[in-house]
Design an enzyme around this catalytic site. Structure first.
Site, PDB file in Angstrom:
ATOM      1  N   LEU A   1      -3.028   0.160  -5.255  1.00 20.87           N
ATOM      2  CA  LEU A   1      -3.512   0.851  -6.413  1.00 20.87           C
ATOM      3  C   LEU A   1      -2.174   1.310  -7.305  1.00 20.87           C
ATOM      4  O   LEU A   1      -1.122   1.421  -6.515  1.00 20.87           O
ATOM      5  CB  LEU A   1      -4.556   1.865  -6.306  1.00 20.87           C
ATOM      6  CG  LEU A   1      -4.406   2.876  -5.193  1.00 20.87           C
ATOM      7  CD1 LEU A   1      -3.819   4.055  -5.632  1.00 20.87           C
ATOM      8  CD2 LEU A   1      -5.634   3.287  -4.672  1.00 20.87           C
TER       9      LEU A   1
ATOM     10  N   SER B   1       0.841   2.980  -8.287  1.00 15.76           N
ATOM     11  CA  SER B   1       2.460   2.622  -8.511  1.00 15.76           C
ATOM     12  C   SER B   1       2.651   1.363  -7.372  1.00 15.76           C
ATOM     13  O   SER B   1       3.830   0.819  -7.807  1.00 15.76           O
ATOM     14  CB  SER B   1       3.191   3.888  -7.762  1.00 15.76           C
ATOM     15  OG  SER B   1       3.014   4.131  -6.348  1.00 15.76           O
TER      16      SER B   1
ATOM     17  N   SER C   1       0.807  -1.359   0.040  1.00 16.97           N
ATOM     18  CA  SER C   1      -0.103   0.110  -0.051  1.00 16.97           C
ATOM     19  C   SER C   1       1.079   1.177   0.118  1.00 16.97           C
ATOM     20  O   SER C   1       2.004   1.127   0.322  1.00 16.97           O
ATOM     21  CB  SER C   1      -0.949  -0.065   1.170  1.00 16.97           C
ATOM     22  OG  SER C   1      -1.826   1.110   1.336  1.00 16.97           O
ATOM     23  N   HIS C   2       0.283   2.324  -0.291  1.00 18.27           N
ATOM     24  CA  HIS C   2       1.014   3.510  -0.464  1.00 18.27           C
ATOM     25  C   HIS C   2       1.074   3.937   1.141  1.00 18.27           C
ATOM     26  O   HIS C   2       1.980   4.981   1.539  1.00 18.27           O
ATOM     27  CB  HIS C   2       0.257   4.751  -1.158  1.00 18.27           C
ATOM     28  CG  HIS C   2       0.220   4.340  -2.611  1.00 18.27           C
ATOM     29  ND1 HIS C   2      -0.395   3.456  -3.281  1.00 18.27           N
ATOM     30  CD2 HIS C   2       1.021   4.691  -3.718  1.00 18.27           C
ATOM     31  CE1 HIS C   2       0.054   3.596  -4.536  1.00 18.27           C
ATOM     32  NE2 HIS C   2       0.758   4.391  -4.665  1.00 18.27           N
ATOM     33  N   SER C   3       0.005   3.619   1.997  1.00 20.09           N
ATOM     34  CA  SER C   3      -0.178   4.275   3.069  1.00 20.09           C
ATOM     35  C   SER C   3       0.138   3.039   4.358  1.00 20.09           C
ATOM     36  O   SER C   3      -0.457   2.119   4.405  1.00 20.09           O
ATOM     37  CB  SER C   3      -1.674   4.589   3.410  1.00 20.09           C
ATOM     38  OG  SER C   3      -1.989   4.955   4.686  1.00 20.09           O
TER      39      SER C   3
END
Length: 130
Positions: A71, A73, A11-13
Site C-alpha cells: 500500500l 508509499s 511491503s512496509h513491514s
C-alpha cells in the site's frame, strides 16, 4: 520447463512480507523465485528504492517479474523504480497483497507466461472468501 516468472513482494513491514514469502515458497515448493523488498535498509518500517530494485533484479530469471506492493508509499516507490528502469517484462500489479500473491505464485508454478500470471492476479481481486 522454462524458468518461471519471478515474484517481488514490496511491503512496509519486513515481517509481513517474509511471512507471505514463506507461504508462497510452500505453495510453489520453492520452484518460483520469491524475493522480498520490505522495510528500509536498516530494518525499520518503510520502503526502499534500493531494496526494490535489487529484489527485481534477483527475481528475474528471464521470464519476467511481477511486483506486488502492499500500500501507499510501497506503490509510489515501486513506480519510481520502474520509471527509472523501464522494462516491459517487469509488471507492478494492483491486487490484494495476500490473495493476489497466492494467485500469482500458484500460476507461476505451472510455468505460465507473464501475461497469464498477471491475469491471475487481476482475477484475485474478485474472488470471494465465502
Amino acid at each position: 520447463m522454462s524458468e518461471p516468472v519471478g515474484i517481488v513482494l514490496v511491503s512496509h513491514s519486513p515481517r509481513l512480507a517474509s511471512g507471505l514469502a514463506e507461504l508462497l515458497e510452500q505453495i510453489t515448493s520453492g520452484a518460483v523465485p520469491v524475493h522480498v523488498a520490505a522495510g528500509t535498509e536498516d530494518g525499520e518500517i518503510g520502503t526502499s528504492y534500493t531494496l526494490i530494485s535489487k529484489a527485481i533484479s534477483d527475481a528475474d530469471r528471464g521470464a519476467g517479474v511481477v511486483v506486488l506492493p502492499d500500500l501507499g508509499s510501497s506503490v509510489l516507490t515501486t513506480r519510481t523504480v520502474l520509471e527509472d528502469h523501464p522494462d516491459s517484462t517487469v509488471v507492478m500489479i494492483d491486487t490484494p497483497f495476500v490473495e493476489g500473491s497466492v494467485a500469482v505464485a500458484a500460476t507461476a508454478a505451472t510455468g505460465a507466461d507473464l501475461a497469464t500470471v498477471v491475469a491471475s492476479a487481476e482475477e484475485a481481486r474478485h474472488v470471494r472468501k465465502f
